[in-house]
Motif scaffolding. Sequence first.
Motif, short mmCIF file in Angstrom:
data_model
loop_
_atom_site.label_atom_id
_atom_site.label_comp_id
_atom_site.label_asym_id
_atom_site.label_seq_id
_atom_site.Cartn_x
_atom_site.Cartn_y
_atom_site.Cartn_z
N ARG A 268 0.82 -1.22 0.00
CA ARG A 268 0.00 0.00 0.00
C ARG A 268 0.85 1.27 0.00
NH1 ARG A 268 -5.33 -0.79 0.59
NH2 ARG A 268 -6.02 -2.90 1.16
N ARG A 333 -5.16 -0.53 5.80
CA ARG A 333 -6.05 -0.45 4.63
C ARG A 333 -6.67 0.94 4.53
NH1 ARG A 333 -7.76 -5.61 6.81
NH2 ARG A 333 -6.76 -7.31 5.64
N THR A 334 -7.09 1.48 5.67
CA THR A 334 -7.69 2.82 5.67
C THR A 334 -6.68 3.87 5.20
OG1 THR A 334 -9.17 2.20 7.49
CG2 THR A 334 -8.86 4.56 7.08
N GLU A 337 -5.99 3.47 1.43
CA GLU A 337 -7.09 3.97 0.60
C GLU A 337 -7.09 5.51 0.56
OE1 GLU A 337 -10.46 2.18 2.36
OE2 GLU A 337 -10.05 0.16 1.55
N SER A 341 -6.60 7.69 -2.85
CA SER A 341 -7.60 8.66 -3.30
C SER A 341 -7.02 10.07 -3.39
CB SER A 341 -8.81 8.66 -2.37
OG SER A 341 -8.40 9.01 -1.04
#
Length: 344
Positions: A268, A333-334, A337, A341
Amino acid sequence: MSRVAPILLMALLLAAEASAARTLLDYEKHVFRAAEQIGRIKADADYSEEGISHIKELLPRSEQLEFEDRQISVDNTWLYVLLDSYAAEKDPQQRIARLNEAAGRLRALDDHLRRAEAGASGKLADSRDKIREILSRPAYQPEQETQIGAFIKSVWRKIREVRDEIFSALTRLLERLFGAGAGSGWISKVLLALVLGTALIVAVLLARRVRRPQTKRKKTRLVLGEEIAADGTSGELAEAGLAAARAGDFRTAVRKLYVSLLYELGERNLIELEDSATNHEYLRKASRFTALAGPMRYLTDRFDYVWYGMFPGSEDDFSAYLARYEEAMERARTLGERAASASS
């Protein structure tokens, strides 16, 4: 005679000092300095030979420690196995992995010794038993060769012997066919050389053809010495960890979950995965995210304790570790993301 006496006295004092058991405090200091030497070797590959030699001087293969008027036997063979495997390893990734493993175990051992020393006052018997348990723990000993490993080595040894016998027989046969003996003419020798050269080329081509499928294997990544396939996922690592936990191997389970988290953070783009990075270096990278700092510190400390400290762990410990792992994964994950974005 008056000149000889002081020299003899000094020699006796040095001999007495050398034969005396080292104190636990001295041993702890040497463990700490050995860990520092590992860091220096990682920073300067040219220092490897000198550094390994110095580490072995600091920590002999076996020694006696003195603690509370008693002696404790210490076996540092596990460290020698790691250092020797590092020196023999050709793969740069695996060499770094060996150093990281040695450094991690030394740091964990140093931490255990410091805690045991700190708790010595008031609980001497408990502290002494704890130190003896730490220093004599079987997990610190080198892994014994498995029956399968010994069988494979034996097979390869026989294959090499047969290969050498075939080559020798082929050489003798060609000498007879072409008359390329010690007193034969130069033409026969040239023919023999051509035949042997052709046979060698054919053998090389066949070997390449046999080994070609191996060279096409997918590349792997190395995270704390754990090899991960290029198309591997953090979920697969987590599943392996849970499987290990169900089998009662909580130490491996903790390692798999920790590597799984690091791999997820790397995928990520929250941290950069490096072959040479240690768990504490990854902790510093991840701690720049406030949401990850707390669970990452807990998971890193427990990883140190269980994996490098050689503690087997328990079902309750793993349950707590799994809960913090899931918390860290959700936050990762948060964060991932949000970052994705924001960049789109």
